[in-house]
Design a protein around this motif. Sequence first.
Motif, PDB file in Angstrom:
ATOM      1  N   UNK A   1      42.848  34.377  49.892  1.00  0.00           N
ATOM      2  CA  UNK A   1      42.159  34.516  48.606  1.00  0.00           C
ATOM      3  C   UNK A   1      42.580  33.370  47.686  1.00  0.00           C
ATOM      4  N   UNK A   2      41.635  32.578  47.247  1.00  0.00           N
ATOM      5  CA  UNK A   2      41.939  31.493  46.317  1.00  0.00           C
ATOM      6  C   UNK A   2      41.940  31.979  44.863  1.00  0.00           C
ATOM      7  N   UNK A   3      41.268  33.088  44.601  1.00  0.00           N
ATOM      8  CA  UNK A   3      41.217  33.667  43.248  1.00  0.00           C
ATOM      9  C   UNK A   3      41.481  35.168  43.354  1.00  0.00           C
ATOM     10  N   UNK A   4      42.734  35.574  43.596  1.00  0.00           N
ATOM     11  CA  UNK A   4      43.013  37.001  43.814  1.00  0.00           C
ATOM     12  C   UNK A   4      42.611  37.896  42.653  1.00  0.00           C
ATOM     13  N   UNK A   5      42.498  37.325  41.448  1.00  0.00           N
ATOM     14  CA  UNK A   5      42.130  38.127  40.292  1.00  0.00           C
ATOM     15  C   UNK A   5      40.632  38.389  40.222  1.00  0.00           C
ATOM     16  N   UNK A   6      39.836  37.720  41.045  1.00  0.00           N
ATOM     17  CA  UNK A   6      38.387  37.912  41.001  1.00  0.00           C
ATOM     18  C   UNK A   6      38.029  39.293  41.537  1.00  0.00           C
ATOM     19  N   UNK A   7      37.045  39.970  40.952  1.00  0.00           N
ATOM     20  CA  UNK A   7      36.690  41.316  41.423  1.00  0.00           C
ATOM     21  C   UNK A   7      36.360  41.394  42.904  1.00  0.00           C
ATOM     22  N   UNK A   8      35.828  40.332  43.487  1.00  0.00           N
ATOM     23  CA  UNK A   8      35.492  40.359  44.910  1.00  0.00           C
ATOM     24  C   UNK A   8      36.743  40.463  45.779  1.00  0.00           C
ATOM     25  N   UNK A   9      37.887  40.092  45.233  1.00  0.00           N
ATOM     26  CA  UNK A   9      39.138  40.103  45.999  1.00  0.00           C
ATOM     27  C   UNK A   9      39.946  41.382  45.790  1.00  0.00           C
TER      28      UNK A   9
END
Length: 753
Positions: free
Chosen positions: A638-646
Amino acid sequence: MVLESRYPRSLSACLLVVALAAASLHAQPPGAARASKAASGTTDSTEAPSGIVPWKANPFYWQYAGKPVLLVGGSDDDNLFQWPDERLRRHLDLLASVGGNYIRNTMSDRPDKGFEVYPFYRQEDGRYDLDRWNDEYWRRFRRLLEWTAERGIFVQIEIWDRFDYTDQGGRNYWQRHPYHPKNNVNYTAEESGFADRYPQHPGANRQPFFFTTPDQRHNKIVLKYQQRFVEKLLSISLPFDHVLYCIDNETSGEEAWSRYWATFLREQAAKKGRRICVTEMWDDWNVTGGRHLRTYDHPELYDFVDISQNNHNKRDRHWQNCLAVRRHLQPRPRPINTVKTYGADGNKFRHTDNDGIERVWRHLLGGCASVRFHRPPSGLGLGSKAQAVIRSVRLVEKRVPFWNLEPALDRLLDRSPNEAYAASHPGKAHVVYFPARGSVRLKARPGRWDVIWIDVLQAAERKTASLRSSGTLELTTPADGHWVAVVTRAAESKTSTTGDQSTAEAPVHVLFIGKEPDHPWGSHMYLHVSKVLAHCVEQGSGAKTIVASRWPKETKDLDKVDTIVIYSNPAAELMLDGPHREAFQKMMDRGVGLVTIHWASTVRKENWERLGPAWMKILGGTWISNVGLSTDRSTLVQLQPQHPICRGWKNTPFRDEFYLNPRLGPDAVPLLQVTTKGQKVVVGWAYERPGGGRSFATTLGHFYDNFQREDFRRMLVNAILWTAKREVPPGGAVVEVDANLLALPPEPKPAKK
């Protein structure tokens, strides 16, 4: 797992491996940052610590990069680092795939299976030189740390395994060991003080190997080689930030031995600018006894405790012991680990499989920070039952994090011995475990509560109910077997507590577009995958889905669609060249979301100049088919763990057909990445279109077995909700699927000519 780390002042003595600054770790699993530097032999002692330490907000639990983490695992051996490469890789992949993130690794070298090696160089005459290393032993150790770091698996090391130095039971381990005077060139029996044989059980504590420290017999001849071994171990492990340290395996030795090595480990780590967390494991099955106070009462030396030997106890006594330890530690809380959970049918302790399963759940609800199934035949290892339990633990954690709970047996009324166990987040959530069919009353605040029943050995949510409490709730298991009831306040269960898709928002309407398969069976299963994902979406309250081949024949409901999910051949051609291109474009213009999977995320090379720019405006990026492919295994990061998709899934091992050199527009947000053929490749991105719509594309999804993975389905359903502008639950979308639907359909027989 991603992190930043802060240390509570009361735990400032806690030594922990230092990792990269949190910002760089957001794109990497535990230990990965240190692993890359370990491989090159470089580290920077000025980096901000972000490894595994007691959690500042609740020191009974661990944190990694500043966020709480529950350690759950199982493995089929204790010294996994000794395993052959492919066998080890498969085992770690299996553990990660079921949600496990925790193993035990003794540094044991006894030759049980024939592939183990000793750490010392063996001369042509068969004797060992304790001043020279066997590089293969240490290569294997480094490999384990690298591979666990890649998979997000934490490692609890045990440095000395007393069974390696005994001849008990005719096993003659001491007879073959390099430390035996007859087997090395470094000292004689007279110089070392070692006898020829030690036939007693290690618990008898007769082996002088464990009396060498200055406050014991101060055996300088042997101690220098022990020190050298530990220094070598630390030279490999310290660059990794996902390692915990235990001195012995179930020792009954003198306190001076343990204190010496706890101090030595801490001092050696400090010299390298590192922090590590250390404990000792005592053999006494009475974990409330005096011997265990040696660790409980000395937080300046021991940063956590391990009560694995409580797993020789059963039923209510097992629970009561755990709570007694927790109460003792309450003034200065530290994590309580259980790296060995005994219990398997027919083991030498006369335990059963059910004993092992019960012990894991009692320790979890009793407030332990880690649980691991012990290796067979003493425990369930990573067998099918252990896998199911681990999955079930994660199902509970997704809805009610264990670190928010407190043991709460007093909330259960009309309870028989060992009938049920409970932990609570007062006023918000309760978790009740039943080892077998049972019925109890749960004290709960007046109001409506949602109850979800989890069938532990099927790792599945089987029944839900909404109950009204006037002070208590009646809980009766749906059937025989192990069950967990997750009880949450009804008002909260539709937002952050349960992870359900249902919210106060309007029901989501999703159009799935697939087509007939065009690849070998078991890959590019377009329509069947669409049906599986539609089933997942329909778990949201009132959700409506349409599954169509290429485009719906009935178009009257298209104005209600919130997002389109396409799994097909190149969708640039399918959507922009087909007879429905105007309808599709109108939907994009009014802000309908778009999700494309694998080949559907692409445009054919011959159509790039004609369709590429328009497709990029809709999707934010693309891949030109077929320019660069790699079928490989990598960690999906995950490059953006804070993104809802993650939400609700973690970095994970992943095998797929990867598309190399994707083209991303300047406003696309890379979310997912793999490494293949020596390059980092973006395999998923999010894009908010200027007209207000949202798009998500992933180039993953070649093999059908990836869609059988809960974490992959969760990522996709999260993306569907996000592109539909619906709230993605904090724990990620619910994606449980019936086994019959999830199974690969039988391949159709060719039509007769």
